[in-house]
Scaffold this motif. Structure first.
Motif, PDB file in Angstrom:
ATOM      1  N   SER A   2       9.594  61.845  90.579  1.00 47.17           N
ATOM      2  CA  SER A   2       8.721  60.944  89.862  1.00 47.17           C
ATOM      3  C   SER A   2       7.841  61.210  88.686  1.00 47.17           C
ATOM      4  O   SER A   2       7.247  62.229  88.669  1.00 47.17           O
ATOM      5  CB  SER A   2       7.944  60.163  90.794  1.00 47.17           C
ATOM      6  OG  SER A   2       6.864  60.915  91.251  1.00 47.17           O
ATOM      7  N   ASP A   4       4.863  60.167  87.939  1.00 44.76           N
ATOM      8  CA  ASP A   4       3.346  60.040  88.212  1.00 44.76           C
ATOM      9  C   ASP A   4       2.563  59.670  87.187  1.00 44.76           C
ATOM     10  O   ASP A   4       1.556  60.401  86.501  1.00 44.76           O
ATOM     11  CB  ASP A   4       2.946  61.360  88.843  1.00 44.76           C
ATOM     12  CG  ASP A   4       1.546  61.543  89.377  1.00 44.76           C
ATOM     13  OD1 ASP A   4       1.053  60.094  89.863  1.00 44.76           O
ATOM     14  OD2 ASP A   4       1.183  62.324  89.732  1.00 44.76           O
ATOM     15  N   THR A   5       3.064  58.348  86.602  1.00 39.96           N
ATOM     16  CA  THR A   5       1.951  57.905  85.688  1.00 39.96           C
ATOM     17  C   THR A   5       1.249  56.518  86.003  1.00 39.96           C
ATOM     18  O   THR A   5       1.795  55.814  86.827  1.00 39.96           O
ATOM     19  CB  THR A   5       3.134  57.185  84.511  1.00 39.96           C
ATOM     20  OG1 THR A   5       3.962  58.596  84.055  1.00 39.96           O
ATOM     21  CG2 THR A   5       2.390  56.648  83.284  1.00 39.96           C
ATOM     22  N   GLU A   6       0.106  56.222  85.757  1.00 41.48           N
ATOM     23  CA  GLU A   6      -0.760  55.372  85.924  1.00 41.48           C
ATOM     24  C   GLU A   6      -1.322  54.670  84.557  1.00 41.48           C
ATOM     25  O   GLU A   6      -1.659  55.443  83.668  1.00 41.48           O
ATOM     26  CB  GLU A   6      -2.002  55.806  86.820  1.00 41.48           C
ATOM     27  CG  GLU A   6      -1.389  56.427  88.324  1.00 41.48           C
ATOM     28  CD  GLU A   6      -2.805  56.890  89.146  1.00 41.48           C
ATOM     29  OE1 GLU A   6      -3.781  56.826  88.349  1.00 41.48           O
ATOM     30  OE2 GLU A   6      -2.485  57.349  90.182  1.00 41.48           O
ATOM     31  N   GLY A   7      -1.901  53.399  84.688  1.00 44.02           N
ATOM     32  CA  GLY A   7      -2.396  52.808  83.594  1.00 44.02           C
ATOM     33  C   GLY A   7      -2.367  51.252  83.751  1.00 44.02           C
ATOM     34  O   GLY A   7      -2.455  50.752  85.026  1.00 44.02           O
ATOM     35  N   PHE A   8      -2.629  50.538  82.727  1.00 42.21           N
ATOM     36  CA  PHE A   8      -2.493  48.996  82.863  1.00 42.21           C
ATOM     37  C   PHE A   8      -2.072  48.488  81.629  1.00 42.21           C
ATOM     38  O   PHE A   8      -1.973  49.371  80.576  1.00 42.21           O
ATOM     39  CB  PHE A   8      -3.913  48.343  82.971  1.00 42.21           C
ATOM     40  CG  PHE A   8      -4.763  48.739  82.057  1.00 42.21           C
ATOM     41  CD1 PHE A   8      -5.276  47.866  80.952  1.00 42.21           C
ATOM     42  CD2 PHE A   8      -5.783  49.979  82.028  1.00 42.21           C
ATOM     43  CE1 PHE A   8      -6.091  48.064  79.991  1.00 42.21           C
ATOM     44  CE2 PHE A   8      -6.662  50.126  81.174  1.00 42.21           C
ATOM     45  CZ  PHE A   8      -6.630  49.234  80.153  1.00 42.21           C
ATOM     46  N   TYR A  36      -0.775  48.668  76.124  1.00 40.33           N
ATOM     47  CA  TYR A  36      -0.407  49.551  77.316  1.00 40.33           C
ATOM     48  C   TYR A  36      -1.333  50.652  77.388  1.00 40.33           C
ATOM     49  O   TYR A  36      -1.397  51.342  76.194  1.00 40.33           O
ATOM     50  CB  TYR A  36       0.846  50.025  77.141  1.00 40.33           C
ATOM     51  CG  TYR A  36       1.876  48.935  77.445  1.00 40.33           C
ATOM     52  CD1 TYR A  36       2.670  49.054  78.686  1.00 40.33           C
ATOM     53  CD2 TYR A  36       2.305  48.184  76.471  1.00 40.33           C
ATOM     54  CE1 TYR A  36       3.576  47.957  78.856  1.00 40.33           C
ATOM     55  CE2 TYR A  36       3.179  47.093  76.744  1.00 40.33           C
ATOM     56  CZ  TYR A  36       4.072  47.272  78.068  1.00 40.33           C
ATOM     57  OH  TYR A  36       5.000  46.070  78.400  1.00 40.33           O
ATOM     58  N   TYR A  38      -2.809  54.116  79.475  1.00 47.26           N
ATOM     59  CA  TYR A  38      -2.667  54.938  80.392  1.00 47.26           C
ATOM     60  C   TYR A  38      -3.678  55.881  80.823  1.00 47.26           C
ATOM     61  O   TYR A  38      -4.749  56.486  79.802  1.00 47.26           O
ATOM     62  CB  TYR A  38      -1.412  56.099  79.921  1.00 47.26           C
ATOM     63  CG  TYR A  38      -0.208  55.493  79.696  1.00 47.26           C
ATOM     64  CD1 TYR A  38       0.795  54.978  80.638  1.00 47.26           C
ATOM     65  CD2 TYR A  38       0.070  54.856  78.263  1.00 47.26           C
ATOM     66  CE1 TYR A  38       1.992  54.423  80.639  1.00 47.26           C
ATOM     67  CE2 TYR A  38       1.477  54.147  78.254  1.00 47.26           C
ATOM     68  CZ  TYR A  38       2.011  53.880  79.277  1.00 47.26           C
ATOM     69  OH  TYR A  38       3.433  53.256  79.044  1.00 47.26           O
ATOM     70  N   THR A  39      -3.880  56.211  82.108  1.00 49.17           N
ATOM     71  CA  THR A  39      -5.085  56.934  82.449  1.00 49.17           C
ATOM     72  C   THR A  39      -4.490  58.397  83.115  1.00 49.17           C
ATOM     73  O   THR A  39      -5.080  59.293  83.180  1.00 49.17           O
ATOM     74  CB  THR A  39      -5.638  56.227  83.826  1.00 49.17           C
ATOM     75  OG1 THR A  39      -4.896  55.968  84.758  1.00 49.17           O
ATOM     76  CG2 THR A  39      -6.464  55.274  83.284  1.00 49.17           C
ATOM     77  N   ARG A  40      -3.132  58.252  83.497  1.00 46.70           N
ATOM     78  CA  ARG A  40      -2.362  59.411  84.008  1.00 46.70           C
ATOM     79  C   ARG A  40      -0.920  59.456  83.183  1.00 46.70           C
ATOM     80  O   ARG A  40      -0.329  58.172  83.426  1.00 46.70           O
ATOM     81  CB  ARG A  40      -2.351  59.646  85.474  1.00 46.70           C
ATOM     82  CG  ARG A  40      -1.439  60.753  85.981  1.00 46.70           C
ATOM     83  CD  ARG A  40      -1.464  60.762  87.269  1.00 46.70           C
ATOM     84  NE  ARG A  40      -2.783  60.774  87.969  1.00 46.70           N
ATOM     85  CZ  ARG A  40      -3.473  61.897  88.225  1.00 46.70           C
ATOM     86  NH1 ARG A  40      -2.838  63.037  88.167  1.00 46.70           N
ATOM     87  NH2 ARG A  40      -4.508  61.618  88.799  1.00 46.70           N
ATOM     88  N   THR A  45      -3.904  64.056  83.392  1.00 46.49           N
ATOM     89  CA  THR A  45      -4.780  62.955  82.749  1.00 46.49           C
ATOM     90  C   THR A  45      -5.236  63.273  81.375  1.00 46.49           C
ATOM     91  O   THR A  45      -5.878  62.745  80.596  1.00 46.49           O
ATOM     92  CB  THR A  45      -6.102  62.946  83.869  1.00 46.49           C
ATOM     93  OG1 THR A  45      -6.593  64.290  83.860  1.00 46.49           O
ATOM     94  CG2 THR A  45      -5.600  62.352  84.978  1.00 46.49           C
ATOM     95  N   ASN A  52      -1.079  55.350  74.726  1.00 45.36           N
ATOM     96  CA  ASN A  52      -1.155  54.255  74.570  1.00 45.36           C
ATOM     97  C   ASN A  52      -0.569  53.665  73.504  1.00 45.36           C
ATOM     98  O   ASN A  52      -0.056  54.236  72.538  1.00 45.36           O
ATOM     99  CB  ASN A  52      -2.723  53.959  74.312  1.00 45.36           C
ATOM    100  CG  ASN A  52      -3.545  54.548  75.771  1.00 45.36           C
ATOM    101  OD1 ASN A  52      -3.226  54.787  76.707  1.00 45.36           O
ATOM    102  ND2 ASN A  52      -4.983  54.421  75.480  1.00 45.36           N
TER     103      ASN A  52
END
Length: 70
Positions: A2, A4-8, A36, A38-40, A45, A52
């Motif tokens: 995976s 392992d990406t995080e954001g909003f 878009y 991304y925090t990770r 990080t 973005n």
């Protein structure tokens, strides 16, 4: 496996046509601005913000051959 990406995602959208009181009721359009962030990204990080992105979307549809009934 995976990423392992995080954001909003944040979005602003405007739909000027396609309403019953519209001057062109058989035409529909949508203009959107998406961000878009991304925090990770892929587990890291550090420098995640380098990925973005900003997107500007324009969607156009029409119903020239019927289907509209006021």
């Amino acid at each position: 496996g995976s990423p392992d990406t995080e954001g909003f995602v944040a979005e602003l959208a405007y739909v000027p046509f396609g309403k019953p009181d519209s001057p062109i009721p058989w035409f529909n359009g949508r203009l959107a601005l998406q961000y878009y962030a991304y925090t990770r990204f892929n587990g890291a990080t550090a420098n995640a913000a380098n990925n973005n992105a900003i997107y500007l979307n324009l969607w156009l549809t029409s119903d020239l051959f019927g289907g509209y009934s006021p």
